[in-house]
Structure formats: structure tokens, C-alpha cells
Design a protein around this motif. Structure first.
Motif, short mmCIF file in Angstrom:
data_model
loop_
_atom_site.label_atom_id
_atom_site.label_comp_id
_atom_site.label_asym_id
_atom_site.label_seq_id
_atom_site.Cartn_x
_atom_site.Cartn_y
_atom_site.Cartn_z
N CYS A 261 0.86 -1.18 0.02
CA CYS A 261 0.03 -0.08 -0.03
C CYS A 261 0.82 1.21 0.11
N ALA A 262 2.19 1.26 0.68
CA ALA A 262 3.02 2.37 0.77
C ALA A 262 3.69 2.83 -0.46
N GLN A 263 3.83 1.79 -1.46
CA GLN A 263 4.64 1.95 -2.60
C GLN A 263 4.31 2.89 -3.40
N GLY A 264 5.21 3.90 -3.71
CA GLY A 264 5.04 5.20 -4.59
C GLY A 264 4.66 6.24 -3.81
N THR A 265 4.47 6.18 -2.56
CA THR A 265 4.02 7.31 -1.57
C THR A 265 5.18 7.56 -0.56
N VAL A 266 4.74 8.66 -0.19
CA VAL A 266 5.96 9.38 0.74
C VAL A 266 6.07 8.35 2.09
#
Lengths: 281, 109
Positions: B48-53
Motif C-alpha cells: 500500500c505504501a509503494q510509490g507514496t511518501v
């Protein structure tokens, strides 16, 4: 910077693990007091940035790295769903619509009992149905065949209905004022327990072809429900199912549970269930 | 598998509050009676965190244990399930701890 009062987390600040036993006083709690511009005194404890003593799993020290900014959020992870559910509840209350969230494992007989209930009661008051399934409109078609306004919500891979789905469902279905809205959740005894839809009550259904200890095995759902309907009672002669034991398990999990024992096929017990539905309006 | 949706919520809240800064650490509180599995949250978190801050942030999960209080005699008892029987015999036990489901805090650059 602290989001409560705007003070900075300086180097002198010590950080304390949270989530430990409430009774313990952490040895190095960084409780301090500030006076705000308007004279208000704020005393608070900073939660940990550096939980040296925390039993938390997977925490890593990063020596030599500058201190980051620490935000205290305390945000409930279901808050968004709960807010939409509260809006749904208001929408329904304004129209004096009674909504019930029917939950069970797949195959407990929800749709069969719904069809029978609608056939027997729709002459007394309007009934509308929101039907939740991962795929197909088959259940909605069975229910719509009774003449009752029905909306199918397909959740795809989703294992439960959420409040936002009901919000959109209410807009589309627009159930009439003073009606009974029956929401058939996706067949699942786990996830629907967590997600408030804005209903007046959760009704858990359990068939006598399942294990009588299901209330103990899936306590969250039976705890979150106000009512349990034991279905397929006509099959009792053919299955090994101890009704008394099942009810006693269910009451152990939820002492306030109202229990009905019915068969949509033989008609046994339906009048008590109908009386309860009438009383909810 | 409601944990996937809940993990998406965790990442969304964190991104919202980070204001573009990189998130170093997120602390969750998941009570042992909350019907949410911390391992499943961990499993979903990286995806879910991939590609986010939030990508690469440390996930800390605190798991308050279950605690009930008897409505009849007021006694407190440890709960390993969301129900229990008080030594006084009553099953009217209110859950007073263990159902937490919170994003408590986070640390950003």
C-alpha cells in the motif's frame, strides 16, 4: 513540532512508549506544561519518537540520524466509515426508515428468509432491499421477483459492505419513507462486524446445518449483533445440532442477544420474527 | 481480508498529514480484541505504501491486551476473546480495553 500545542521537540525531550499497561507510570515520561498566549495551561505527555523501552515489534534505531518531526494523530482507522454511517443513520431517521444489516456465512439462508419475510409483510408496510454479494445479481433477482424495490451492490473482491456503498445505494434505491430497509451483507462472519452501515441493528443469521459453536468461533460478529436468527429449523431431524447449546454459546458471547428460531420453509417461528420487525418501525 | 482496506486507510491518513515530507515511522494501536490482525496489516503495508511518501517507513504496532469489567460486581478481568465470564458468574462483561484501532502518531523528515 507538537500538534497539540505547537511546542518543539527539543533535544532534551525524552520519549516514552505508549500502549503499555495503563497502570504503569513510564519511568521517563516527558510530561510538561505550557502556557498558551491566552493563558491556558496545557499539560501533556509527548508520545514516543524514540521508544527505546518499547516492546513494539519491528522498531529500529537509526543512530546518527537527525530527529524528525513528530505528529500525534490519535486517529481511529474506521473513523471515515463511521462518519458516513452516522450520515446514513441521519438520512434514514429523517425518513423514519428502519434499516437492518443482515449478516451470516454464505448459505445460511438469508435470501430465502428475506423472500419469505417480504412476501408475508409487504402488504403491511413498504419494504426495500439492498443486496450485497461479491458477484452476480441472482439474489437481487430472487428478491425483486416479490415486487420489492431491490438494489444489488456487487463488492467485487470486497468481503463486506461499507457505509459509503450504502450511501450510494440509498441515493439510487431511494426507499420510501417509513419503510423497512433490509440490507443483506456479503456472506462473511468476520469483516461485517467492524463496519457500521448506519443500520438500526445487526441481525446475525445462523443455520442449523452449521456448527452450533459458531457464536464462540466468530464472537466479534455475534457480539456486534442485537439479534440472532437461527434458520432452517425444519432440517433439525436430519442434522446433529443442539439448539440449546447454540443459544447458550450465543448468550455467553452476547448476553443481550435476542434469539429467534425459524424455518422459512415450514413457517415455524416466523410470527415471533415478524412481531419483532413490526416493533422496530 | 478487511486488513487491506484498513491499511489503505492508514497510508491515506499518513500521506494526508505528511504534507509531502517523507514518513519515517508510523505507530499504530491495534487492540488484541479488535478483529484486525497485525501480521496482515504488516503484510499489506509495503504494498500500500509503494510509490507514496510512506514507502520505507517503519511500522510500529502496539497491541493493548483485552480487559473487561463486570457489570454486576465491577471486577476487572483479562480477556483473550471479546467476551468472558466473571468469577462472580456474570457474563455481562463490558470490554474496556483491547478494541483500539488507531493511528497514534508518526514521524516525518
Amino acid at each position: 513540532m507538537c500538534v497539540t500545542c505547537g511546542c518543539s521537540d527539543g533535544a532534551q525531550t525524552t520519549y516514552t512508549p505508549v500502549g503499555l499497561d495503563r497502570g504503569e507510570t513510564p519511568a521517563a515520561a516527558s510530561t510538561h506544561t505550557h502556557r498558551l498566549a491566552d493563558g491556558t495551561l496545557v499539560t501533556h505527555t509527548h508520545a514516543p519518537v524514540h521508544p527505546a523501552a518499547a516492546p513494539a515489534q519491528g522498531h529500529h534505531h537509526r543512530p546518527g540520524q537527525p530527529q524528525g518531526t513528530h505528529l500525534s494523530l490519535e486517529q481511529n482507522l474506521l473513523a471515515k466509515n463511521d462518519l458516513i454511517a452516522a450520515q446514513n443513520r441521519g438520512w434514514l431517521r429523517g425518513r423514519r426508515i428502519t434499516a437492518l444489516n443482515l449478516v451470516s456465512s454464505p448459505g445460511a439462508g438469508k435470501t430465502t428468509l428475506l423472500v419469505k419475510t417480504i412476501q408475508d409483510l409487504q402488504g403491511e408496510f413498504p419494504i426495500a432491499v439492498i443486496e450485497g454479494d461479491q458477484e452476480t445479481t441472482q439474489d437481487a433477482e430472487r428478491i425483486a421477483a416479490t415486487g420489492c424495490p431491490t438494489l444489488q451492490v456487487n463488492t467485487g473482491t470486497g468481503c463486506h459492505l461499507e457505509a459509503a456503498m450504502i450511501e450510494r445505494g440509498l441515493e439510487q434505491l431511494n426507499p420510501p419513507p417509513q419503510s423497512l430497509l433490509l440490507i443483506e451483507n456479503v456472506g462473511n462472519l468476520v469483516c461485517p462486524a467492524l463496519f457500521d452501515l448506519g443500520e438500526g441493528a445487526k441481525v446475525a443469521m445462523l443455520s442449523v446445518t452449521e456448527g452450533e459453536d459458531k457464536p464462540m468461533k466468530y464472537p466479534h460478529l455475534f457480539r456486534a449483533s442485537q439479534v440472532m436468527v437461527l434458520t432452517k429449523l425444519d432440517l433439525l431431524p436430519y442434522v446433529r445440532f443442539d439448539v440449546d447449546r447454540c443459544c447458550s454459546y450465543a448468550r455467553q458471547v452476547n448476553p443481550d442477544l435476542i434469539i429467534f428460531q425459524v424455518s422459512a420453509v415450514s413457517g415455524v417461528g416466523l410470527e415471533a420474527w415478524y412481531d419483532w420487525l413490526r416493533a422496530q418501525r | 481480508m478487511h486488513e487491506l482496506g484498513i491499511t489503505q486507510t492508514i497510508v491515506a491518513i499518513a500521506v494526508d498529514h505528511a504534507g509531502g515530507a517523507r514518513v519515517r515511522r508510523i505507530a499504530l494501536e491495534i487492540g488484541q480484541l479488535s478483529a484486525v490482525m497485525p501480521e496482515a496489516i504488516r503484510f499489506c503495508f509495503d504494498v500500500c505504501a509503494q510509490g507514496t511518501v510512506v514507502e520505507g517507513a517503519t511500522l510500529e504496532i502496539l497491541e493493548p491486551s483485552g480487559l473487561g469489567q463486570c457489570r454486576q460486581c465491577g471486577q476487572r478481568l483479562a480477556l483473550s476473546q471479546p467476551f468472558g465470564v466473571c468469577p462472580c458468574g456474570s457474563t455481562q462483561v463490558d470490554i474496556i480495553q483491547g478494541q483500539e484501532l488507531n493511528l497514534k502518531e508518526m514521524e516525518i523528515d
